[in-house]
Design a protein around this motif. Sequence first.
Motif, short mmCIF file in Angstrom:
data_model
loop_
_atom_site.label_atom_id
_atom_site.label_comp_id
_atom_site.label_asym_id
_atom_site.label_seq_id
_atom_site.Cartn_x
_atom_site.Cartn_y
_atom_site.Cartn_z
N LEU A 1 0.82 -1.21 0.00
CA LEU A 1 0.00 0.00 0.00
C LEU A 1 0.86 1.26 0.00
O LEU A 1 0.57 2.22 -0.72
N ARG A 2 1.91 1.25 0.79
CA ARG A 2 2.81 2.40 0.88
C ARG A 2 3.45 2.72 -0.48
O ARG A 2 3.68 3.87 -0.82
N HIS A 3 3.73 1.67 -1.24
CA HIS A 3 4.40 1.86 -2.53
C HIS A 3 3.42 1.90 -3.71
O HIS A 3 3.84 1.90 -4.87
N GLY A 4 2.12 1.93 -3.42
CA GLY A 4 1.11 2.08 -4.46
C GLY A 4 1.00 0.90 -5.41
O GLY A 4 0.63 1.06 -6.56
N LYS A 5 1.29 -0.29 -4.91
CA LYS A 5 1.23 -1.48 -5.76
C LYS A 5 -0.22 -1.92 -5.95
O LYS A 5 -1.08 -1.67 -5.12
N THR A 6 -0.45 -2.58 -7.06
CA THR A 6 -1.78 -3.10 -7.36
C THR A 6 -1.98 -4.42 -6.61
O THR A 6 -1.02 -5.03 -6.11
N LEU A 7 -3.24 -4.88 -6.57
CA LEU A 7 -3.53 -6.17 -5.95
C LEU A 7 -2.76 -7.29 -6.65
O LEU A 7 -2.21 -8.18 -6.00
N THR A 8 -2.70 -7.23 -7.97
CA THR A 8 -1.99 -8.26 -8.73
C THR A 8 -0.50 -8.27 -8.37
O THR A 8 0.09 -9.34 -8.20
N GLN A 9 0.10 -7.10 -8.25
CA GLN A 9 1.51 -7.02 -7.86
C GLN A 9 1.72 -7.61 -6.47
O GLN A 9 2.67 -8.36 -6.24
N PHE A 10 0.83 -7.27 -5.53
CA PHE A 10 0.90 -7.80 -4.17
C PHE A 10 0.81 -9.33 -4.20
O PHE A 10 1.62 -10.02 -3.59
N GLN A 11 -0.16 -9.85 -4.92
CA GLN A 11 -0.34 -11.29 -4.99
C GLN A 11 0.87 -11.97 -5.61
O GLN A 11 1.32 -13.02 -5.11
N ASP A 12 1.40 -11.41 -6.68
CA ASP A 12 2.57 -12.00 -7.34
C ASP A 12 3.77 -12.05 -6.41
O ASP A 12 4.59 -12.97 -6.49
N GLU A 13 3.89 -11.07 -5.54
CA GLU A 13 5.03 -11.03 -4.63
C GLU A 13 4.86 -11.93 -3.41
O GLU A 13 5.81 -12.56 -2.96
#
Length: 51
Positions: free
Chosen positions: A25-37
Amino acid sequence: MPFTVAGILKPDVLTDMKTALADSLRHGKTLTQFQDEVLPYFSARVDWAKG
């Protein structure tokens, strides 16, 4: 499709999940980016079962 996740309520796993979410959230990532990580990391730490 619902899942049962054994081990997801372990305090260290919950702390890691909270930290990863806050960082995304702090880095403005998307849900997809979060899930991939995080999915590879958490898949190694908990047992997933289709329910």
